[in-house]
Design an enzyme around this catalytic site. Structure first.
Site, PDB file in Angstrom:
ATOM      1  N   ASP A  84      19.620  17.576  27.485  1.00  0.00           N
ATOM      2  CA  ASP A  84      18.768  18.322  28.413  1.00  0.00           C
ATOM      3  C   ASP A  84      18.915  19.835  28.244  1.00  0.00           C
ATOM      4  O   ASP A  84      17.933  20.578  28.273  1.00  0.00           O
ATOM      5  CB  ASP A  84      19.081  17.945  29.870  1.00  0.00           C
ATOM      6  CG  ASP A  84      18.649  16.515  30.182  1.00  0.00           C
ATOM      7  OD1 ASP A  84      18.187  15.816  29.244  1.00  0.00           O
ATOM      8  OD2 ASP A  84      18.774  16.088  31.350  1.00  0.00           O
ATOM      9  N   GLU A  95      24.159  19.267   4.287  1.00  0.00           N
ATOM     10  CA  GLU A  95      25.158  19.133   5.359  1.00  0.00           C
ATOM     11  C   GLU A  95      26.498  18.772   4.755  1.00  0.00           C
ATOM     12  O   GLU A  95      26.556  17.997   3.784  1.00  0.00           O
ATOM     13  CB  GLU A  95      24.799  18.008   6.345  1.00  0.00           C
ATOM     14  CG  GLU A  95      23.835  18.391   7.409  1.00  0.00           C
ATOM     15  CD  GLU A  95      23.574  17.249   8.384  1.00  0.00           C
ATOM     16  OE1 GLU A  95      24.526  16.518   8.736  1.00  0.00           O
ATOM     17  OE2 GLU A  95      22.400  17.090   8.758  1.00  0.00           O
ATOM     18  N   ASN A 124      15.662  13.640   7.609  1.00  0.00           N
ATOM     19  CA  ASN A 124      17.111  13.735   7.524  1.00  0.00           C
ATOM     20  C   ASN A 124      17.733  12.353   7.633  1.00  0.00           C
ATOM     21  O   ASN A 124      17.551  11.653   8.642  1.00  0.00           O
ATOM     22  CB  ASN A 124      17.656  14.602   8.669  1.00  0.00           C
ATOM     23  CG  ASN A 124      19.181  14.654   8.632  1.00  0.00           C
ATOM     24  OD1 ASN A 124      19.769  15.270   7.752  1.00  0.00           O
ATOM     25  ND2 ASN A 124      19.834  13.972   9.584  1.00  0.00           N
ATOM     26  N   GLU A 125      18.436  11.937   6.597  1.00  0.00           N
ATOM     27  CA  GLU A 125      19.274  10.745   6.607  1.00  0.00           C
ATOM     28  C   GLU A 125      18.606   9.487   7.171  1.00  0.00           C
ATOM     29  O   GLU A 125      19.048   8.955   8.200  1.00  0.00           O
ATOM     30  CB  GLU A 125      20.552  10.992   7.421  1.00  0.00           C
ATOM     31  CG  GLU A 125      21.417  12.098   6.900  1.00  0.00           C
ATOM     32  CD  GLU A 125      22.789  12.123   7.579  1.00  0.00           C
ATOM     33  OE1 GLU A 125      23.037  11.336   8.496  1.00  0.00           O
ATOM     34  OE2 GLU A 125      23.611  12.945   7.170  1.00  0.00           O
ATOM     35  N   ASN A 162      23.505  15.037   2.136  1.00  0.00           N
ATOM     36  CA  ASN A 162      24.524  15.270   3.173  1.00  0.00           C
ATOM     37  C   ASN A 162      25.756  14.465   2.812  1.00  0.00           C
ATOM     38  O   ASN A 162      25.663  13.272   2.511  1.00  0.00           O
ATOM     39  CB  ASN A 162      24.024  14.791   4.549  1.00  0.00           C
ATOM     40  CG  ASN A 162      22.916  15.667   5.108  1.00  0.00           C
ATOM     41  OD1 ASN A 162      22.586  16.704   4.535  1.00  0.00           O
ATOM     42  ND2 ASN A 162      22.345  15.262   6.231  1.00  0.00           N
ATOM     43  N   HIS A 170      14.456  15.157  12.292  1.00  0.00           N
ATOM     44  CA  HIS A 170      15.900  14.924  12.438  1.00  0.00           C
ATOM     45  C   HIS A 170      16.089  14.054  13.691  1.00  0.00           C
ATOM     46  O   HIS A 170      16.716  14.456  14.665  1.00  0.00           O
ATOM     47  CB  HIS A 170      16.662  16.248  12.519  1.00  0.00           C
ATOM     48  CG  HIS A 170      18.122  16.154  12.167  1.00  0.00           C
ATOM     49  ND1 HIS A 170      18.723  16.945  11.219  1.00  0.00           N
ATOM     50  CD2 HIS A 170      19.114  15.358  12.647  1.00  0.00           C
ATOM     51  CE1 HIS A 170      20.018  16.655  11.132  1.00  0.00           C
ATOM     52  NE2 HIS A 170      20.278  15.686  11.994  1.00  0.00           N
ATOM     53  N   GLN A 174      20.042  18.389  18.880  1.00  0.00           N
ATOM     54  CA  GLN A 174      21.472  18.659  19.072  1.00  0.00           C
ATOM     55  C   GLN A 174      21.748  20.049  19.647  1.00  0.00           C
ATOM     56  O   GLN A 174      22.830  20.290  20.169  1.00  0.00           O
ATOM     57  CB  GLN A 174      22.209  18.469  17.745  1.00  0.00           C
ATOM     58  CG  GLN A 174      22.182  17.024  17.266  1.00  0.00           C
ATOM     59  CD  GLN A 174      22.877  16.835  15.934  1.00  0.00           C
ATOM     60  OE1 GLN A 174      22.263  17.011  14.901  1.00  0.00           O
ATOM     61  NE2 GLN A 174      24.142  16.490  15.939  1.00  0.00           N
ATOM     62  N   ARG A 178      19.209  26.078   7.883  1.00  0.00           N
ATOM     63  CA  ARG A 178      18.499  24.799   7.943  1.00  0.00           C
ATOM     64  C   ARG A 178      18.432  24.359   9.398  1.00  0.00           C
ATOM     65  O   ARG A 178      19.465  24.197  10.044  1.00  0.00           O
ATOM     66  CB  ARG A 178      19.226  23.754   7.099  1.00  0.00           C
ATOM     67  CG  ARG A 178      18.603  22.383   7.251  1.00  0.00           C
ATOM     68  CD  ARG A 178      19.318  21.316   6.443  1.00  0.00           C
ATOM     69  NE  ARG A 178      18.685  20.047   6.738  1.00  0.00           N
ATOM     70  CZ  ARG A 178      19.318  18.957   7.176  1.00  0.00           C
ATOM     71  NH1 ARG A 178      20.630  18.945   7.328  1.00  0.00           N
ATOM     72  NH2 ARG A 178      18.650  17.864   7.445  1.00  0.00           N
ATOM     73  N   TYR A 229      30.052  13.880   3.861  1.00  0.00           N
ATOM     74  CA  TYR A 229      31.181  14.195   4.736  1.00  0.00           C
ATOM     75  C   TYR A 229      32.513  13.623   4.282  1.00  0.00           C
ATOM     76  O   TYR A 229      33.555  14.191   4.572  1.00  0.00           O
ATOM     77  CB  TYR A 229      30.895  13.683   6.158  1.00  0.00           C
ATOM     78  CG  TYR A 229      29.857  14.511   6.878  1.00  0.00           C
ATOM     79  CD1 TYR A 229      30.250  15.581   7.675  1.00  0.00           C
ATOM     80  CD2 TYR A 229      28.505  14.254   6.749  1.00  0.00           C
ATOM     81  CE1 TYR A 229      29.314  16.366   8.331  1.00  0.00           C
ATOM     82  CE2 TYR A 229      27.563  15.033   7.396  1.00  0.00           C
ATOM     83  CZ  TYR A 229      27.973  16.089   8.186  1.00  0.00           C
ATOM     84  OH  TYR A 229      27.048  16.870   8.819  1.00  0.00           O
ATOM     85  N   HIS A 255      18.616   9.261  29.017  1.00  0.00           N
ATOM     86  CA  HIS A 255      18.326   9.299  30.452  1.00  0.00           C
ATOM     87  C   HIS A 255      18.435   7.902  31.060  1.00  0.00           C
ATOM     88  O   HIS A 255      18.967   7.716  32.151  1.00  0.00           O
ATOM     89  CB  HIS A 255      16.920   9.870  30.708  1.00  0.00           C
ATOM     90  CG  HIS A 255      16.843  11.346  30.448  1.00  0.00           C
ATOM     91  ND1 HIS A 255      15.669  11.990  30.132  1.00  0.00           N
ATOM     92  CD2 HIS A 255      17.806  12.304  30.446  1.00  0.00           C
ATOM     93  CE1 HIS A 255      15.915  13.279  29.949  1.00  0.00           C
ATOM     94  NE2 HIS A 255      17.208  13.486  30.142  1.00  0.00           N
TER      95      HIS A 255
HETATM   96  C1  BGC Z   1      23.646  14.210  10.843  1.00  0.00           C
HETATM   97  C2  BGC Z   1      23.996  15.226  11.895  1.00  0.00           C
HETATM   98  C3  BGC Z   1      25.349  14.873  12.503  1.00  0.00           C
HETATM   99  C4  BGC Z   1      26.387  14.960  11.407  1.00  0.00           C
HETATM  100  C5  BGC Z   1      27.809  14.649  11.871  1.00  0.00           C
HETATM  101  C6  BGC Z   1      24.803  13.796   9.982  1.00  0.00           C
HETATM  102  O1  BGC Z   1      24.817  12.404   9.917  1.00  0.00           O
HETATM  103  O2  BGC Z   1      22.554  14.630  10.099  1.00  0.00           O
HETATM  104  O3  BGC Z   1      22.980  15.258  12.845  1.00  0.00           O
HETATM  105  O4  BGC Z   1      25.671  15.659  13.588  1.00  0.00           O
HETATM  106  O5  BGC Z   1      26.083  14.075  10.372  1.00  0.00           O
HETATM  107  O6  BGC Z   1      27.919  13.347  12.321  1.00  0.00           O
END
Ligand code: BGC
Length: 506
Positions: free
Chosen positions: A79, A401, A193-194, A336, A149, A46, A104, A338, A66
């Site tokens: 890229d 996260e 990761n996830e 993580n 990741h 990323q 991290r 959100y 690509h």
């Molecule tokens: C991921 C990140 C992603 C973030 C927001 C997580 O699922 O680990 O790579 O950018 O959430 O979507």
């Protein structure tokens, strides 16, 4: 939720000058414990760019974006990304500006092993990560390294990718190289990761690399490979590295909070079921005392597979020795988080799929700020932390996260400020009032970056990056000062803490 616990008191008793033991004052509810890790997170694909520089191999994300540029919203790819490969020193200074004591980031497997295997070891890739790690340490920032990741070497995708159980062997050798080269300075490791997110790459043709569409089958098959790969890496660390490197190894799982839509038992069961399909599928084998995939997952996938006329369950079996190998292989629980949503029992998702197997229907919790798929519900994180601790006791939790997204161009990011104040306060309540053991928080994300299928249209950065400028200049958003203040004082200002939405409405 355990609300009754008194405020946690600081460490042990200390002695006064007269030699009479005195109790240090109780830590205020809005303060972090001593030694708590506070920082920000990123991932190689990323931010790094330099996709084919200095001997790096192709990853599944390079390959997919690509071959099919239109898969991302703005046809963006990795890229150049934020060009952190060349600008890492500047990025370390952004962490300094944030008063972070922890960063991290992930290693790009194909930057270190371009073929995925040890037949080619790319010294330039190893040098790059050594430079990043040394620069962090020189600035008093602890590196936390994610081994994977999502950017699998494309050469390994040719072998079928993660559903191929042999990939566990390849991952083991890659991890050995990482421990050998960086383990003298890296104390915090995450294997994956996830997995629950990147398995989407095996359940949809258009959502995540490699775009292999075998929903409800390959995404369960790969679970077995991932769990064995994780466990073998943990055991490798234990046997060959821990005694001299003294680090900690964990895994990061993603979990939303699923609030039952009503007070019915059915909805409470739906919430638990979804958590077991999303988190428990990966966590139960590692963190529970009995090991293995969760019972409810095994039963439901087996029942649906039978209904579909299959000879066996779409969920692979773990043998007793595999269960034993995997159980207990973590020093901490990476989480993580959100958003939260409502949940009820019902049918959704394509057949077959994990969602369909779970038998749930989710909906937005109204009345809270939202952006894209994120709903700002801090008490949801508090509940999830309590759920993780109750379900898998004995493991300290690191929130690896958590963050908010804006459209491009927002520098006065009031939505992010509100979100961060709320979620950091929720963590503090979980620690200081509910007694959940926690060791760190790294906000997502340090800088604006490639948001997977959303390309560069969705901005998670604390620092903005100008993607129209080839120099990719970084500018602090308003949230940087707010988080930097929290990180400096190791506390959320009392007024913000009190105002945060950390308790669910009754
Ligand atoms: C991921 C990140 C992603 C973030 C927001 C997580 O699922 O680990 O790579 O950018 O959430 O979507």
């Amino acid at each position: 939720m355990r609300r009754s616990l008194a405020l946690v008191v600081v460490a042990a008793l200390v002695c006064s000058t007269q030699g009479v033991p005195v109790k240090p004052p109780a830590r205020a509810a809005n303060r972090f414990p001593d030694g708590f890790h506070l920082g920000a997170a990123t991932a190689a694909f990323q931010i790094e760019g330099a996709w084919n520089e200095d001997g790096k191999g192709e990853s599944i994300w390079d390959h997919m974006l690509h071959a099919q540029p239109n898969l991302t919203k703005d046809s963006g790819n990795g890229d150049v990304a934020a060009d952190s490969y060349h600008k890492y020193k500047e990025d370390v200074q952004l962490l300094v500006g944030l008063n972070a004591n922890c960063y991290r980031f992930s290693l790009s497997w194909p930057r270190i092993l371009p073929t995925g295997d040890t037949n080619v070891i790319n010294q330039a890739g190893i040098d790059y990560y050594n430079n990043v790690i040394n620069e962090l340490l020189a600035n008093g920032i602890e590196p936390m390294v994610t081994l994977y990741h999502w950017d699998l070497p494309q050469e390994l995708q040719k072998l079928g990718g993660w559903p191929n159980i042999e990939l566990a062997d390849y991952f083991l050798e890659y991890a050995r190289i990482a421990f050998e080269n960086f383990g003298d300075r890296v104390q915090l490791w995450l294997t994956f990761n996830e997995p629950n997110m990147f398995c989407n790459g095996y359940s949809s043709a258009t959502d995540f690399a490699p775009g292999a569409n075998a929903s409800g089958i390959a995404d369960y098959m790969m679970a077995k490979t991932i769990l064995l790969a994780h466990a073998r890496v943990y055991r490798l660390y234990d046997q060959h590295f821990r005694f001299k490197q003294r680090g900690k190894v964990g895994i990061t799982l993603d979990g939303a909070w699923y609030e039952p839509l009503t007070n019915s038992k059915e909805d409470a069961d739906a919430s638990e079921r979804q958590l077991q399909f999303e988190v428990g599928l990966w966590a139960n084998p590692i963190f529970s005392s009995q090991g293995n995939f969760p019972k409810v997952v095994r039963q439901r996938v087996a029942a649906n597979s039978k209904k579909e006329g299959r000879a066996r369950s779409r969920l692979p079996t773990l043998s007793p020795s595999e269960i034993h190998l995997i159980k207990g292989t973590a020093d901490f629980f990476g989480l993580n988080h959100y958003f939260s949503s409502f949940i009820t029992s019902g049918s959704s998702g394509q057949e077959p799929s994990k969602l369909h197997d779970a038998g749930v229907v989710t909906s937005t919790i109204p009345g809270y700020p939202t952006a894209y798929w994120i709903t700002d519900v801090p008490w949801g994180l508090r509940k999830l932390l309590n759920w993780v601790h109750d379900t898998y006791p004995g493991y300290p939790i690191f929130v690896t996260e958590n963050g908010w997204a804006d459209p491009p161009g927002v520098l006065n990011d009031t939505g992010r400020i509100h979100y961060l104040r709320g979620y950091v306060s929720a963590i503090l309540r979980a620690i200081n009032e509910d007694g959940v053991p926690m060791i760190g928080y790294t906000s997502w994300s340090l800088i604006d970056n490639l948001e997977w299928m959303d390309g560069y249209t969705m901005k998670f950065g604390l620092y903005s990056v100008d993607y129209d400028d080839p120099e990719r200049p970084r500018t602090p958003k308003a949230s940087v000062a707010v988080l930097a203040d929290i990180y400096k004082n190791k506390a959320v200002p009392w007024k913000d803490f009190e105002n945060a939405n950390t308790t669910p409405p009754s």
